[in-house]
Write an enzyme that holds these catalytic residues in place. Structure first.
Site, PDB file in Angstrom:
ATOM      1  N   GLU A   1      51.760  70.154  53.478  1.00 56.27           N
ATOM      2  CA  GLU A   1      51.352  69.985  54.881  1.00 56.27           C
ATOM      3  C   GLU A   1      52.551  69.957  55.824  1.00 56.27           C
ATOM      4  O   GLU A   1      52.553  69.234  56.811  1.00 56.27           O
ATOM      5  CB  GLU A   1      50.532  68.699  55.073  1.00 56.27           C
ATOM      6  CG  GLU A   1      49.065  68.929  54.974  1.00 56.27           C
ATOM      7  CD  GLU A   1      48.662  70.251  55.588  1.00 56.27           C
ATOM      8  OE1 GLU A   1      48.083  71.043  54.842  1.00 56.27           O
ATOM      9  OE2 GLU A   1      48.945  70.521  56.764  1.00 56.27           O
TER      10      GLU A   1
HETATM   11  C1  LIG Z   1      50.953  70.503  44.839  1.00 56.98           C
HETATM   12  C2  LIG Z   1      51.025  71.382  46.049  1.00 56.98           C
HETATM   13  C3  LIG Z   1      49.854  71.639  46.758  1.00 56.98           C
HETATM   14  C4  LIG Z   1      49.884  72.489  47.862  1.00 56.98           C
HETATM   15  N1  LIG Z   1      48.701  72.808  48.506  1.00 56.98           N
HETATM   16  C5  LIG Z   1      48.705  73.805  49.442  1.00 56.98           C
HETATM   17  C6  LIG Z   1      47.476  74.315  49.982  1.00 56.98           C
HETATM   18  O1  LIG Z   1      46.388  73.831  49.657  1.00 56.98           O
HETATM   19  N2  LIG Z   1      47.540  75.371  50.839  1.00 56.98           N
HETATM   20  C7  LIG Z   1      48.712  75.938  51.211  1.00 56.98           C
HETATM   21  O2  LIG Z   1      48.684  76.898  51.974  1.00 56.98           O
HETATM   22  N3  LIG Z   1      49.906  75.478  50.732  1.00 56.98           N
HETATM   23  C8  LIG Z   1      49.918  74.422  49.857  1.00 56.98           C
HETATM   24  N4  LIG Z   1      51.107  73.961  49.356  1.00 56.98           N
HETATM   25  C9  LIG Z   1      52.345  74.574  49.817  1.00 56.98           C
HETATM   26  C10 LIG Z   1      53.168  73.620  50.675  1.00 56.98           C
HETATM   27  O3  LIG Z   1      52.569  73.443  51.918  1.00 56.98           O
HETATM   28  C11 LIG Z   1      54.601  74.188  50.737  1.00 56.98           C
HETATM   29  O4  LIG Z   1      55.171  73.965  49.467  1.00 56.98           O
HETATM   30  C12 LIG Z   1      55.438  73.547  51.833  1.00 56.98           C
HETATM   31  O5  LIG Z   1      54.956  73.915  53.091  1.00 56.98           O
HETATM   32  C13 LIG Z   1      56.911  73.918  51.730  1.00 56.98           C
HETATM   33  O6  LIG Z   1      57.079  75.294  51.562  1.00 56.98           O
HETATM   34  P1  LIG Z   1      58.005  75.818  50.360  1.00 56.98           P
HETATM   35  O7  LIG Z   1      57.524  75.180  49.109  1.00 56.98           O
HETATM   36  O8  LIG Z   1      58.025  77.303  50.391  1.00 56.98           O
HETATM   37  O9  LIG Z   1      59.426  75.251  50.658  1.00 56.98           O
HETATM   38  P2  LIG Z   1      60.528  75.927  51.606  1.00 56.98           P
HETATM   39  O10 LIG Z   1      59.899  76.342  52.880  1.00 56.98           O
HETATM   40  O11 LIG Z   1      61.267  76.954  50.824  1.00 56.98           O
HETATM   41  O12 LIG Z   1      61.472  74.690  51.911  1.00 56.98           O
HETATM   42  C14 LIG Z   1      62.545  74.281  51.063  1.00 56.98           C
HETATM   43  C15 LIG Z   1      63.393  73.246  51.809  1.00 56.98           C
HETATM   44  O13 LIG Z   1      63.947  73.858  52.988  1.00 56.98           O
HETATM   45  C16 LIG Z   1      63.575  73.126  54.135  1.00 56.98           C
HETATM   46  N5  LIG Z   1      63.336  74.077  55.241  1.00 56.98           N
HETATM   47  C17 LIG Z   1      62.622  75.231  55.213  1.00 56.98           C
HETATM   48  N6  LIG Z   1      62.624  75.798  56.430  1.00 56.98           N
HETATM   49  C18 LIG Z   1      63.331  74.989  57.246  1.00 56.98           C
HETATM   50  C19 LIG Z   1      63.689  75.024  58.627  1.00 56.98           C
HETATM   51  N7  LIG Z   1      63.296  75.995  59.436  1.00 56.98           N
HETATM   52  N8  LIG Z   1      64.465  74.024  59.101  1.00 56.98           N
HETATM   53  C20 LIG Z   1      64.865  73.010  58.320  1.00 56.98           C
HETATM   54  N9  LIG Z   1      64.546  72.919  57.015  1.00 56.98           N
HETATM   55  C21 LIG Z   1      63.798  73.893  56.484  1.00 56.98           C
HETATM   56  C22 LIG Z   1      62.319  72.365  53.762  1.00 56.98           C
HETATM   57  O14 LIG Z   1      62.138  71.197  54.543  1.00 56.98           O
HETATM   58  C23 LIG Z   1      62.595  72.043  52.295  1.00 56.98           C
HETATM   59  O15 LIG Z   1      63.363  70.892  52.201  1.00 56.98           O
HETATM   60  C24 LIG Z   1      51.105  73.066  48.286  1.00 56.98           C
HETATM   61  C25 LIG Z   1      52.285  72.767  47.585  1.00 56.98           C
HETATM   62  C26 LIG Z   1      52.258  71.955  46.486  1.00 56.98           C
HETATM   63  C27 LIG Z   1      53.538  71.702  45.739  1.00 56.98           C
END
Ligand SMILES: Cc1cc2nc3c(=O)[nH]c(=O)nc-3n(C[C@H](O)[C@H](O)[C@H](O)COP(=O)(O)OP(=O)(O)OC[C@H]3O[C@@H](n4cnc5c(N)ncnc54)[C@H](O)[C@@H]3O)c2cc1C
Length: 563
Positions: free
Chosen positions: A422
């Protein structure tokens, strides 16, 4: 002792700390009388204690699994879900027009808190449906509303949110899923989504996917994104699940925790979808669901913190090392601080919910601005303290905390993702210092003024505590002025500590209110002293970090970091 829903605690907060009374005084929520609140919380508490909490371990030990393309839920989850749906708990805040109870969001938040402490994996299912209901209510056509809302509200069908793709996490604008118009008002949706919570299951008859995708001629980035309803089974002429849509679960993720919640990799292969809202406005529509879910996820952290605290408290009284370990000062410190944190985070989340309800019921923009300001704080602080309290819970258990059978470790593993999904807590903090300060800090300063005024008035009753709260709010005000003069990169570098400082000040404010309501010699006042004297001072360190800006971080080059 098994989990006991903190019904009396929530009642106290809604009576004395973050009063629900002004919400119940509006025409829209006149039904939310004291008796209704009591009945709702007591009944929900019973469901949590007797039905949901006993399932929590099942989810951990026997995760949901994929069998011939269909997800089989953890043992007992189907029956547990049915009890939630039959009790009308999926959508107590949903509109009465479509079968909901039309109660304030605040009560929904309170019930979600109880349920999260009982069984987080199962609670995530109705949480997502609640967000979808709100998104459809505000953005869908009448036809879609009439077809889907009654089934979602009754709990017969469940809802999911499909944003994330392998290359599009925090950067949702990078998503590639396509939606081709078919000329008959429907669209063919094609693409892969990952990490989709409850993307499939055997607990409901149909699963309604809200999918973000691009039309063929869409602009790049978030402006080119539209939103589509893509059901697992296409409703037939009678509105019942009909033919299977062209979508499937490719695999389930193997996770650190939250094993009872199936996290699906989804493939949409020309699946039939219906647009929700306008072309290119998908992110705005999805934001309705995301804002709802952000507060709800903050509350997940609080629920887990409650469960972890209860378990640690019980263990500390039973375990004897020289004396019952609860008699040792360091264990006493951990327990007192855990309890103080849970109260603070819960009050902030309920204050956010009350602001949402007041905004809806009165149409007053100030309430809406307050809800918007508090949402990222409630999400990030609720989940930060969820992780911290669960971690302290393991520590209180000593070696037994590291051994799975006590359940202390499960809280710790389950709650970890709440700071990630989220919108990560980093993204929440950037939202606070960026979008939520676009009013030049008006909403923030208005809230801080209230904190200062109340602290001033409290000087006659609890002078020491009141003075500390006033001074912290004043320093936060000055730090907010500094922040507003900064460029965005500097703000973002200090966003997380700034949010934490803000949460500390608000937590102290609500503790002070509780202490005054209960009296200077009460247990509430003693707990407030623990928070204000021991935890509130962290705001100063956090603000020192926030003021530093970005320069020093980038002065350390990638090569320096790698050296
Ligand atoms: C168990 C689980 C359930 C989930 N359920 C859903 C769901 O139902 N539907 C759905 O659509 N998604 C879902 N997600 C996805 C979740 O919302 C994403 O994992 C989350 O938004 C982070 O994206 P990412 O994993 O690609 O991390 P990344 O975006 O790659 O982030 C990696 C790190 O970089 C930082 N970062 C990235 N961009 C920036 C920025 N611009 N400025 C500063 N810091 C930044 C982040 O804060 C983080 O620390 C789920 C994930 C998990 C693990």
């Amino acid at each position: 002792m098994p989990y006991r829903s903190p019904v009396a605690e929530i009642r106290f907060i809604l009576d004395q700390v973050v009063p629900l009374a002004p919400v119940a005084a509006t025409e829209m929520f006149a039904e939310a009388t004291g008796d209704t609140v009591e009945a709702i919380l007591t009944e929900a508490g019973r469901l949590c204690d007797e039905v949901m909490a006993p399932l929590n371990r099942n989810g951990d030990l026997t995760p949901a699994r994929l069998e011939n393309g269909v997800v089989r839920s953890s043992p007992g989850f189907k029956e547990g879900y049915q009890a939630i749906a039959e009790g009308g708990w999926v959508a107590i805040a949903a509109p009465q027009e479509f079968g909901g109870m039309g109660l304030p969001q605040t009560l929904c938040v309170a019930v979600n808190d109880l349920m999260s402490g009982a069984c987080l994996s199962l609670q995530l299912n109705p949480l997502l449906t609640q967000g979808q209901i709100e998104a459809l209510e505000h953005h869908a056509s009448d036809e879609i509303k009439e077809l889907y809302l009654p089934k979602l509200i009754s709990g017969e069908w469940s809802g999911t949110m499909n944003l994330t793709e392998p290359q599009a996490g925090s950067d949702v604008g990078a998503l590639r899923t396509k939606a081709e118009p078919l000329g008959d008002g429907t669209y063919a949706v094609t693409g892969q989504k990952i990490f989709i919570s409850w993307g499939d299951s055997d607990v409901t008859a149909n699963i309604c996917h809200l999918v973000l995708a691009r039309l063929p001629d869409a602009a790049p980035g978030t402006k080119g994104i539209s939103l589509f309803m893509v059901p697992k089974f296409i409703p037939d002429a009678n509105g019942n699940p009909g033919v299977a849509n062209s979508l499937k679960v490719v695999s389930l993720e193997h996770k650190m925790g939250l094993h009872g919640s199936p996290t699906c990799v989804m493939a949409f292969d020309g699946a039939t979808g219906w647009m929700v809202g306008e072309p290119g406005k998908g992110m705005a529509a999805m934001f309705t669901m995301m804002n709802n879910a952000r507060l709800a996820v903050g509350v997940q952290g609080i629920g887990i913190a409650e469960g972890a605290y209860q378990k640690a408290l019980e263990y500390a009284q039973e375990r004897v090392q020289f004396a019952p370990i609860i008699e040792h000062a360091d264990v006493r410190r951990m327990l007192a601080e855990m309890k103080a944190e849970v109260f603070a985070a819960r009050s902030i989340a309920l204050a956010c919910a009350v602001a949402l309800d007041m905004g809806r019921a009165t149409g007053n923009d100030d309430w809406a601005a307050r809800a918007a300001l508090l949402t990222p704080i409630a999400k990030a602080y609720g989940t930060d303290i969820g992780m911290w309290v669960a971690e302290q819970g393991v520590q209180v258990h000593g070696g037994m905390g590291f051994i799975e059978e006590t359940g202390a470790a499960q809280f710790y593993r389950d709650v970890r993702v709440t700071a990630i999904y989220e919108g990560t807590n980093g993204i929440q903090a950037m939202d606070l210092v960026g979008r939520k300060m676009m009013d030049q800090g008006r909403a923030a300063f208005r809230l801080l003024q209230e904190v200062e005024d109340e602290a001033k008035a409290a000087r006659t009753v609890l002078p020491d505590l009141a003075e500390d709260v006033w001074a912290a709010a004043e320093t936060l005000r000055e730090a907010t002025e500094v922040l507003l003069a900064q460029g965005m990169q500097d703000r973002f570098a200090g966003a997380v500590p700034y949010l934490r400082a803000f949460a500390r000040v608000l937590g102290a404010h609500y503790h002070l209110r509780a202490a005054i309501a209960a009296g200077a010699d009460s247990a509430r006042a003693k707990l407030a002293a623990v928070y204000i004297r021991r935890l509130l001072p962290q705001y100063a360190a956090a603000l020192a970090e926030a003021r530093e800006g970005a320069e020093g971080l980038y002065a350390l080059s990638v090569e320096d970091l790698s050296a």
